[in-house]
Design an enzyme around this catalytic site. Sequence first.
Site, short mmCIF file in Angstrom:
data_model
loop_
_atom_site.label_atom_id
_atom_site.label_comp_id
_atom_site.label_asym_id
_atom_site.label_seq_id
_atom_site.Cartn_x
_atom_site.Cartn_y
_atom_site.Cartn_z
CB SER A 91 63.36 25.55 102.71
OG SER A 91 64.16 24.94 102.79
CE1 TYR A 110 63.55 28.14 98.94
CE2 TYR A 110 65.05 27.20 99.47
CZ TYR A 110 63.56 27.31 99.44
OH TYR A 110 62.51 26.45 100.10
N GLY A 113 49.43 31.42 99.73
CA GLY A 113 49.95 30.69 98.64
C GLY A 113 49.26 29.15 99.08
CB ALA A 114 45.95 29.14 100.77
CG ASN A 115 47.36 28.38 94.83
OD1 ASN A 115 47.60 28.63 95.36
ND2 ASN A 115 47.03 28.60 92.79
N GLY A 128 49.83 24.97 101.50
CA GLY A 128 49.35 26.33 101.42
C GLY A 128 47.84 25.24 101.69
N GLY A 143 49.72 22.88 97.12
CA GLY A 143 50.74 22.41 97.54
C GLY A 143 50.51 22.83 98.76
#
Length: 305
Positions: A146, A172, A22-24, A28, A26
């Site tokens: 979280s 969640y 998820g590094a594209n 990440g 925020g």
Amino acid sequence: MSEKWTTANIPDQRGRVAVVTGANTGLGYETAKALAERGASVVLAVRNVEKGRQAAARMTGDVTVQALDLTSLDAIGAASAELRDRFDRIDLLINNAGVMYTPKQTTRDGFEMQFGTNHLGHFALTGLLLDRMLPVPGSRVVTVSSAGHRIRAAIHFDDLQWERSYNRVAAYGQSKLANLMFTYELQRRLAAHGTTAAMAAHPGVSSTELVRYTPAALRLPLTWLARTTQTAAMGALPTLRAATDPAALGGQYYGPGGRLEVKGHPRLVTSSPASYEVAVQQRLWSVSEALTGVTFPVAGSAVMK
């Protein structure tokens, strides 16, 4: 240890390989960017390859992109095989990607979306890559949890996929509690090897795209709170500290050091009492192996069914 730990405290990462999910965007993105700037060879493991390439183009250093869809076990298997072909060693696996408060929906394998993506997807990915990490002294698996792991959170073994009823906040919470339980059980299994460690981190309240699925009643206050607390770059610091601080130990959990862990420079924090229940950790591990079909190359103690 400094109470004002920043990216300036990250040791030289040259020669290390880091995979960040998820590094594209925020958290990440900020995590990957900081590691690349310190010399690591960073892989952006993302679902949208084009967005990943755009993110890589904005970073300095050795940054590449790997297609990874955490909502599909087949896709996770394919991505893991490609990463294993590309790299003989992996020093850092940052399990960062996630979804939050999604409407009721399932992954391609029929898992509830939040549990399937946040926990089961990363569980499978870690298991398939771990033999590239075990021979590497100082390698680390860092899983992003979280503060939501404290909110209406429990592991609902009688209805893990929320088929009887669905509450997006509780679902969640279950997924983020599972992230911590996975970390603690993984560290227990890794301890005998002495090379790889498992840690967890949480970003506090940071301004990211995760709020897009927040229920309407919570969206405005949460968006306002995020924008008035800290940036994604600050929110990434607990993950970066867990991944790179030489003093960090396996099984530790890092979060913001400010009041209520909402914001601030990263420090060692404590997760909820429920997250430390060993029997539940072991049962979750056993169920996760059964659901994903992934068996880890590290043995555990007797697992309670």
